[in-house]
Design a protein around this motif. Structure first.
Motif, PDB file in Angstrom:
ATOM      1  N   GLY A  26     -39.533  13.608 -72.965  1.00 33.24           N
ATOM      2  CA  GLY A  26     -39.076  14.475 -71.881  1.00 33.24           C
ATOM      3  C   GLY A  26     -37.704  14.085 -71.352  1.00 33.24           C
ATOM      4  O   GLY A  26     -37.417  12.891 -71.168  1.00 33.24           O
ATOM      5  N   ASN A  49     -36.471  20.498 -50.672  1.00 38.75           N
ATOM      6  CA  ASN A  49     -37.135  20.225 -49.391  1.00 38.75           C
ATOM      7  C   ASN A  49     -36.804  18.815 -48.900  1.00 38.75           C
ATOM      8  O   ASN A  49     -37.298  18.378 -47.870  1.00 38.75           O
ATOM      9  CB  ASN A  49     -38.651  20.451 -49.489  1.00 38.75           C
ATOM     10  CG  ASN A  49     -39.282  19.656 -50.604  1.00 38.75           C
ATOM     11  OD1 ASN A  49     -38.826  18.575 -50.928  1.00 38.75           O
ATOM     12  ND2 ASN A  49     -40.328  20.207 -51.211  1.00 38.75           N
ATOM     13  N   CYS A  80     -37.160  19.274 -79.675  1.00 38.36           N
ATOM     14  CA  CYS A  80     -38.121  18.448 -80.415  1.00 38.36           C
ATOM     15  C   CYS A  80     -39.365  18.267 -79.549  1.00 38.36           C
ATOM     16  O   CYS A  80     -39.342  17.550 -78.540  1.00 38.36           O
ATOM     17  CB  CYS A  80     -37.505  17.091 -80.733  1.00 38.36           C
ATOM     18  SG  CYS A  80     -36.354  17.201 -82.080  1.00 38.36           S
ATOM     19  N   PHE A  81     -40.389  18.945 -79.932  1.00 41.04           N
ATOM     20  CA  PHE A  81     -41.641  18.950 -79.179  1.00 41.04           C
ATOM     21  C   PHE A  81     -42.550  17.852 -79.720  1.00 41.04           C
ATOM     22  O   PHE A  81     -42.816  17.798 -80.929  1.00 41.04           O
ATOM     23  CB  PHE A  81     -42.291  20.334 -79.333  1.00 41.04           C
ATOM     24  CG  PHE A  81     -43.644  20.444 -78.706  1.00 41.04           C
ATOM     25  CD1 PHE A  81     -43.816  20.228 -77.345  1.00 41.04           C
ATOM     26  CD2 PHE A  81     -44.766  20.769 -79.473  1.00 41.04           C
ATOM     27  CE1 PHE A  81     -45.068  20.326 -76.749  1.00 41.04           C
ATOM     28  CE2 PHE A  81     -46.026  20.877 -78.887  1.00 41.04           C
ATOM     29  CZ  PHE A  81     -46.169  20.660 -77.533  1.00 41.04           C
ATOM     30  N   GLY A 104     -43.651  15.008 -66.979  1.00 39.18           N
ATOM     31  CA  GLY A 104     -43.785  15.759 -65.721  1.00 39.18           C
ATOM     32  C   GLY A 104     -45.234  16.126 -65.440  1.00 39.18           C
ATOM     33  O   GLY A 104     -46.107  15.987 -66.308  1.00 39.18           O
ATOM     34  N   TYR A 149     -45.998  19.133 -63.279  1.00 40.41           N
ATOM     35  CA  TYR A 149     -46.040  20.406 -62.547  1.00 40.41           C
ATOM     36  C   TYR A 149     -46.117  21.575 -63.522  1.00 40.41           C
ATOM     37  O   TYR A 149     -45.398  22.554 -63.383  1.00 40.41           O
ATOM     38  CB  TYR A 149     -44.812  20.540 -61.637  1.00 40.41           C
ATOM     39  CG  TYR A 149     -44.787  19.535 -60.520  1.00 40.41           C
ATOM     40  CD1 TYR A 149     -45.693  19.627 -59.465  1.00 40.41           C
ATOM     41  CD2 TYR A 149     -43.886  18.486 -60.528  1.00 40.41           C
ATOM     42  CE1 TYR A 149     -45.689  18.700 -58.443  1.00 40.41           C
ATOM     43  CE2 TYR A 149     -43.874  17.548 -59.499  1.00 40.41           C
ATOM     44  CZ  TYR A 149     -44.776  17.664 -58.464  1.00 40.41           C
ATOM     45  OH  TYR A 149     -44.777  16.740 -57.453  1.00 40.41           O
TER      46      TYR A 149
HETATM   47  C1  LIG Z   1     -41.491  23.693 -56.778  1.00 41.06           C
HETATM   48  C2  LIG Z   1     -41.016  22.263 -56.772  1.00 41.06           C
HETATM   49  C3  LIG Z   1     -40.085  21.843 -55.834  1.00 41.06           C
HETATM   50  C4  LIG Z   1     -39.619  20.546 -55.839  1.00 41.06           C
HETATM   51  N1  LIG Z   1     -38.695  20.155 -54.919  1.00 41.06           N
HETATM   52  C5  LIG Z   1     -38.194  18.913 -54.958  1.00 41.06           C
HETATM   53  C6  LIG Z   1     -37.129  18.492 -54.073  1.00 41.06           C
HETATM   54  O1  LIG Z   1     -36.693  19.227 -53.211  1.00 41.06           O
HETATM   55  N2  LIG Z   1     -36.628  17.245 -54.217  1.00 41.06           N
HETATM   56  C7  LIG Z   1     -37.084  16.363 -55.166  1.00 41.06           C
HETATM   57  O2  LIG Z   1     -36.561  15.253 -55.275  1.00 41.06           O
HETATM   58  N3  LIG Z   1     -38.109  16.719 -55.997  1.00 41.06           N
HETATM   59  C8  LIG Z   1     -38.656  17.947 -55.928  1.00 41.06           C
HETATM   60  N4  LIG Z   1     -39.658  18.310 -56.794  1.00 41.06           N
HETATM   61  C9  LIG Z   1     -40.252  17.305 -57.685  1.00 41.06           C
HETATM   62  C10 LIG Z   1     -39.609  17.328 -59.091  1.00 41.06           C
HETATM   63  O3  LIG Z   1     -40.556  17.748 -59.950  1.00 41.06           O
HETATM   64  C11 LIG Z   1     -39.079  15.988 -59.425  1.00 41.06           C
HETATM   65  O4  LIG Z   1     -37.962  15.752 -58.597  1.00 41.06           O
HETATM   66  C12 LIG Z   1     -38.578  15.778 -60.859  1.00 41.06           C
HETATM   67  O5  LIG Z   1     -37.727  16.806 -61.219  1.00 41.06           O
HETATM   68  C13 LIG Z   1     -39.704  15.589 -61.858  1.00 41.06           C
HETATM   69  O6  LIG Z   1     -39.092  15.138 -63.045  1.00 41.06           O
HETATM   70  P1  LIG Z   1     -39.931  14.719 -64.337  1.00 41.06           P
HETATM   71  O7  LIG Z   1     -38.921  14.267 -65.320  1.00 41.06           O
HETATM   72  O8  LIG Z   1     -41.026  13.816 -63.957  1.00 41.06           O
HETATM   73  O9  LIG Z   1     -40.662  16.043 -64.850  1.00 41.06           O
HETATM   74  P2  LIG Z   1     -40.076  17.417 -65.346  1.00 41.06           P
HETATM   75  O10 LIG Z   1     -38.911  17.823 -64.570  1.00 41.06           O
HETATM   76  O11 LIG Z   1     -41.254  18.334 -65.390  1.00 41.06           O
HETATM   77  O12 LIG Z   1     -39.589  17.145 -66.831  1.00 41.06           O
HETATM   78  C14 LIG Z   1     -40.462  16.952 -67.918  1.00 41.06           C
HETATM   79  C15 LIG Z   1     -39.703  17.217 -69.203  1.00 41.06           C
HETATM   80  O13 LIG Z   1     -40.518  16.846 -70.292  1.00 41.06           O
HETATM   81  C16 LIG Z   1     -40.427  17.811 -71.320  1.00 41.06           C
HETATM   82  N5  LIG Z   1     -41.669  17.762 -72.097  1.00 41.06           N
HETATM   83  C17 LIG Z   1     -42.938  17.901 -71.622  1.00 41.06           C
HETATM   84  N6  LIG Z   1     -43.820  17.771 -72.641  1.00 41.06           N
HETATM   85  C18 LIG Z   1     -43.077  17.558 -73.765  1.00 41.06           C
HETATM   86  C19 LIG Z   1     -43.428  17.346 -75.130  1.00 41.06           C
HETATM   87  N7  LIG Z   1     -44.706  17.323 -75.542  1.00 41.06           N
HETATM   88  N8  LIG Z   1     -42.424  17.148 -76.017  1.00 41.06           N
HETATM   89  C20 LIG Z   1     -41.109  17.164 -75.613  1.00 41.06           C
HETATM   90  N9  LIG Z   1     -40.735  17.363 -74.345  1.00 41.06           N
HETATM   91  C21 LIG Z   1     -41.715  17.539 -73.435  1.00 41.06           C
HETATM   92  C22 LIG Z   1     -40.247  19.113 -70.576  1.00 41.06           C
HETATM   93  O14 LIG Z   1     -39.665  20.104 -71.395  1.00 41.06           O
HETATM   94  C23 LIG Z   1     -39.365  18.689 -69.396  1.00 41.06           C
HETATM   95  O15 LIG Z   1     -37.995  18.823 -69.700  1.00 41.06           O
HETATM   96  C24 LIG Z   1     -40.134  19.618 -56.793  1.00 41.06           C
HETATM   97  C25 LIG Z   1     -41.089  20.048 -57.728  1.00 41.06           C
HETATM   98  C26 LIG Z   1     -41.516  21.352 -57.725  1.00 41.06           C
HETATM   99  C27 LIG Z   1     -42.537  21.773 -58.746  1.00 41.06           C
END
Ligand SMILES: Cc1cc2nc3c(=O)[nH]c(=O)nc-3n(C[C@H](O)[C@H](O)[C@H](O)COP(=O)(O)OP(=O)(O)OC[C@H]3O[C@@H](n4cnc5c(N)ncnc54)[C@H](O)[C@@H]3O)c2cc1C
Length: 438
Positions: free
Chosen positions: A17, A73, A122-123, A163, A165
């Motif tokens: 990711g 937020n 690349c999944f 992630g 969500y």
């Molecule tokens: C509606 C909403 C509002 C938010 N508001 C805020 C805010 O105001 N401030 C804040 O700081 N945070 C906020 N957040 C939290 C936010 O989710 C985090 O800040 C952060 O972006 C999460 O990052 P992450 O890398 O954990 O997950 P993600 O951003 O979900 O990234 C995961 C990545 O993994 C990839 N992936 C998943 N499975 C695979 C696979 N099998 N193979 C290859 N790639 C894969 C996806 O394509 C994606 O690019 C909010 C979240 C939501 C849902």
């Protein structure tokens, strides 16, 4: 017995990711200078959640829950990674739009030359564990949608940053089978227009439930925000009310609430959160999710049985980017052999103990909910990794913003935060250019 867990030089690390968690993991592990880091990203760009996808029906596995009009937020002044401040050069407002956050992540990636580590489109289909010459290794099966080809590669360590969500949590509400109105999860909410002139029940008053209720009320005829903490119905503004939670659903759009009153609605919008999901980890990885607890993880991060697998970003109700930064600095220190880990048995027992305690209070599912405990967690990781600590000003601004968001859900984004030092009083907040810091 404690274990000093040092990965050798030139080990290969796969990161799953390229959202905020994957990007900071890539930077902090690459910066050690000893590891070969490769990031696999299903999409063709970085940012994950912050990529607004208007039409989810045409996208692949990863679907962002971002909506068109979302603004952060949390104040951007505290949102950024530790070495890359999210300053006014991105946007003057303290609560910018999702596009500004995406621009920030793209700049972060450029600034630290992370693009060269990422394999887009690349999944990751499967990850399995194997033993080779007495060491644990990980086979990662990737589908490259550009070349339409499947590859399998072997890694010494895997950092899961996919992630949490994307898999909606749908509560079992009696009557939902015969309820004749649409039931939609907030994951699929994109814009308020489809709710024009409708009577909408929103279930769940977390950040999304409140934010979306206020968005929808601009076009809907009525919005009823239903949640457990509300005992009796209260009018919040002309067409928005707060109600007790939903007990069951009847035919013809009738909704029964916990106080035995009823609502007549045209649509039910579930803002009931998400579930952790790791569809690509096969059974050899020995990872499970029960009651929304990921098991077995030490410090909500490291696989307690096989520490070369880790999970960045599991905690909820946090300051995400800085917390991911602390987690991955600590992870880098562990993999470099600078921090000891307890024995596997001790790590397993620690999580089990914490879970049992929550279970006895009937709140096991809140295991990964941090809120106030995030500060101690981040400071402890910073200390262990011998890195910069989290400043008191950041904590104070977070708490002030949270307090005001609760009090004034419609107005809090008009405020502007300024941080000029690390101490608890080294920040100001302005409203209409007037200093309103308490
Ligand atoms: C509606 C909403 C509002 C938010 N508001 C805020 C805010 O105001 N401030 C804040 O700081 N945070 C906020 N957040 C939290 C936010 O989710 C985090 O800040 C952060 O972006 C999460 O990052 P992450 O890398 O954990 O997950 P993600 O951003 O979900 O990234 C995961 C990545 O993994 C990839 N992936 C998943 N499975 C695979 C696979 N099998 N193979 C290859 N790639 C894969 C996806 O394509 C994606 O690019 C909010 C979240 C939501 C849902």
């Amino acid at each position: 017995m404690a274990q000093r867990f040092q990965l050798g030089d030139n080990v290969k690390i796969a990161i799953i990711g390229a959202g905020a968690a994957g990007l900071i993991a890539a930077k902090n592990l690459r910066d050690i200078g000893l590891f070969q880091v490769e990031v696999f990203e299903e999409l063709d760009s970085v940012g994950g959640t912050w990529i607004y996808q208007e039409d989810l029906s045409t996208t692949g596995y990863f679907q962002s829950s971002m909506y068109r009009d979302l603004h952060t937020n949390l104040p951007k002044e505290i949102m950024g990674f530790l070495d890359f401040p999210f300053d006014d050069s991105f946007d003057a407002s303290s609560f910018p739009s999702h596009q500004v956050v995406l621009n920030y992540l793209v700049s972060f990636c450029r600034n630290f030359r992370l693009y060269e580590l990422i394999r887009f489109r690349c999944f990751v289909r499967n990850i399995s564990k194997l033993e080779e010459n007495g060491s644990i290794r990980w086979d990662v099966t990737i589908y490259d949608s550009r070349r339409q080809q499947e590859d399998k590669k072997r890694y010494d360590a895997v950092v899961v940053c996919n992630g949490h969500y994307t898999k909606p949590f749908i509560p079992k509400i009696p009557g939902s089978d015969w309820f004749s109105r649409p039931i939609i999860h907030s994951h699929f909410y994109k814009t308020p227009e489809p709710f024009c002139k409708l009577r909408v029940a929103v279930l769940g008053a977390g950040n999304s439930g409140v934010d979306i209720s206020y968005e929808i009320r601009r076009v809907a005829s009525k919005v009823s925000l239903c949640h457990r903490k509300c005992a009796v119905r209260k009018t919040l503004s002309d067409n928005l009310e707060e109600c007790p939670t939903i007990e069951y659903l009847d035919k013809d759009g009738k909704v029964y609430l916990a106080d035995k009153s009823t609502l007549q609605v045209d649509v039910l919008l579930l803002c009931t959160g998400y579930e952790y999901d790791f569809p690509f980890l096969d059974s050899s990885c020995e990872v499970s999710v029960q009651d929304n607890v990921v098991f077995p993880v030490y410090r909500h991060l490291i696989h307690a049985k096989y520490p070369t697998m880790s999970f960045v970003g599991l905690p909820i109700r946090i300051l995400p980017f800085p917390l991911f930064d602390y987690q991955t600095r600590y992870l880098a220190a562990v993999y470099r052999g600078r921090c000891e880990l307890p024995s596997c048995d001790k790590m397993l027992a620690e999580q089990q103990q914490q879970i049992s305690l929550l279970e006895s209070k009937g709140c096991k599912k809140y295991y990964h909910f941090f809120a106030d405990k995030q500060w101690e967690y981040c400071r402890e990781l910073a200390d262990l990794a011998d890195g910069p600590t989290l400043s008191c000003a950041v904590q104070q601004v977070y708490e002030d913003a949270a307090k005001f968001r609760k009090k004034e859900p419609e107005k809090y984004r008009r405020r502007k935060y300024v941080i000029y030092g690390k101490g608890p009083k080294d920040w100001r907040v302005f409203e209409n250019q007037v200093d309103v810091t308490l």
